[in-house]
Design an enzyme around this catalytic site. Structure first.
Site, PDB file in Angstrom:
ATOM      1  N   SER A  72       0.761  -1.298   0.009  1.00  0.00           N
ATOM      2  CA  SER A  72       0.105   0.001  -0.033  1.00  0.00           C
ATOM      3  C   SER A  72       1.000   1.160   0.093  1.00  0.00           C
ATOM      4  CB  SER A  72      -0.877  -0.223   1.128  1.00  0.00           C
ATOM      5  OG  SER A  72      -1.577   1.198   1.404  1.00  0.00           O
TER       6      SER A  72
ATOM      7  N   TYR B 223      -1.612  -0.534  10.048  1.00  0.00           N
ATOM      8  CA  TYR B 223      -1.742  -0.954   8.478  1.00  0.00           C
ATOM      9  C   TYR B 223      -0.324  -0.462   7.745  1.00  0.00           C
ATOM     10  CZ  TYR B 223      -3.517  -1.454   3.863  1.00  0.00           C
ATOM     11  OH  TYR B 223      -3.747  -1.660   2.581  1.00  0.00           O
TER      12      TYR B 223
END
Length: 247
Positions: free
Chosen positions: A146, A160
């Site tokens: 990501s 995350y």
């Protein structure tokens, strides 16, 4: 559809980027194994769509954060479709937005187990089957990271972001480890993509912030994944590609 490329396993393939990648890979000539944990109906729809593109396709339930289930997943795919030539290491999760000071151990264990531990388990299982050092014929692993791994996601998802930064390190380290064993390891860092991983309203709030002034589509990420999984990227390994609209 191009000439058959072999068998590809897509973890977390029932929705979002995983589903789009499954369809792009089927279009590109791969037979596709769609892994899911709980969303059987969605996985079945992806399988049907892959078959409509001329691919053989199956759905296989497994929790890729559990080592025994990862082994069963790989064994099932090989038995039903044949030797695996590529793995899209895509399964991932976020927790509700919050500051680091608010995180508890349960949240951190969930995020890192699903995003990071699973990526290592799947990559390890893939190497044991693909690497020439283990008697394999080579292959490709594409880890889905990501853009948050670089940006940090302050005030929302620092856990995350950190879990995906570990995936970036896995891509770099494993690529060097198995480069002479016929296995290429690559990564993709999506930015703000139109999937249900976002909390309601988040894309409305942030979607125009990239230089391209819009969120991306899962299909735009999927095309990059399909390229990296193919021999069109044959001189690439250890690289993570940003698909983020410039963000």
């Amino acid at each position: 559809m191009t000439e058959g490329r072999g068998v590809v396993l897509v973890t977390g393939g029932s929705r979002g980027i995983g589903a789009a990648a499954s369809l792009a890979l089927a279009t590109d000539g791969w037979d596709v194994a769609v892994n899911y944990r709980t969303q059987a109906d969605e996985a079945a729809r992806v399988v049907k769509a892959c078959e409509e593109r001329g691919a053989r396709a199956i759905a296989v339930q497994a929790d890729v954060a559990e080592a025994e289930q990862v082994e069963r997943l790989f064994e099932t795919v090989a038995a039903e479709l044949g030797p695996i030539g590529a793995v899209i290491n895509n399964a991932g999760v976020v927790s509700p937005a919050g500051r680091v000071a608010e995180y508890d151990a349960e949240r951190l264990d969930r995020v890192f187990r699903i995003n990071t531990v699973s990526a290592f388990l799947v990559a390890g299982a893939a190497v044991r089957r693909m690497s020439t050092a283990y008697g394999g014929d080579g292959g490709v692993i594409v880890n889905i990271s990501s853009r948050a791994a670089v940006l940090g996601s302050a005030g929302e998802y620092v856990d995350y972001a950190a879990s995906k930064a570990a995936v970036d390190a896995l891509t770099t380290g494993l690529a060097n480890e198995v480069a002479k064993e016929g296995v290429r390891v690559l990564g993709v860092r999506p930015g703000l993509i139109q999937t249900d991983i976002h909390e309601p309203g988040r894309l409305d709030r942030l979607g125009a912030t990239p230089p391209l002034a819009r969120p991306g589509k899962p299909e735009e990420v999927a095309e990059v994944i399909a390229f990296l999984a193919s021999d069109r990227s044959s001189y690439m390994t250890g690289t993570t590609v940003d698909v983020s609209g410039g963000r």
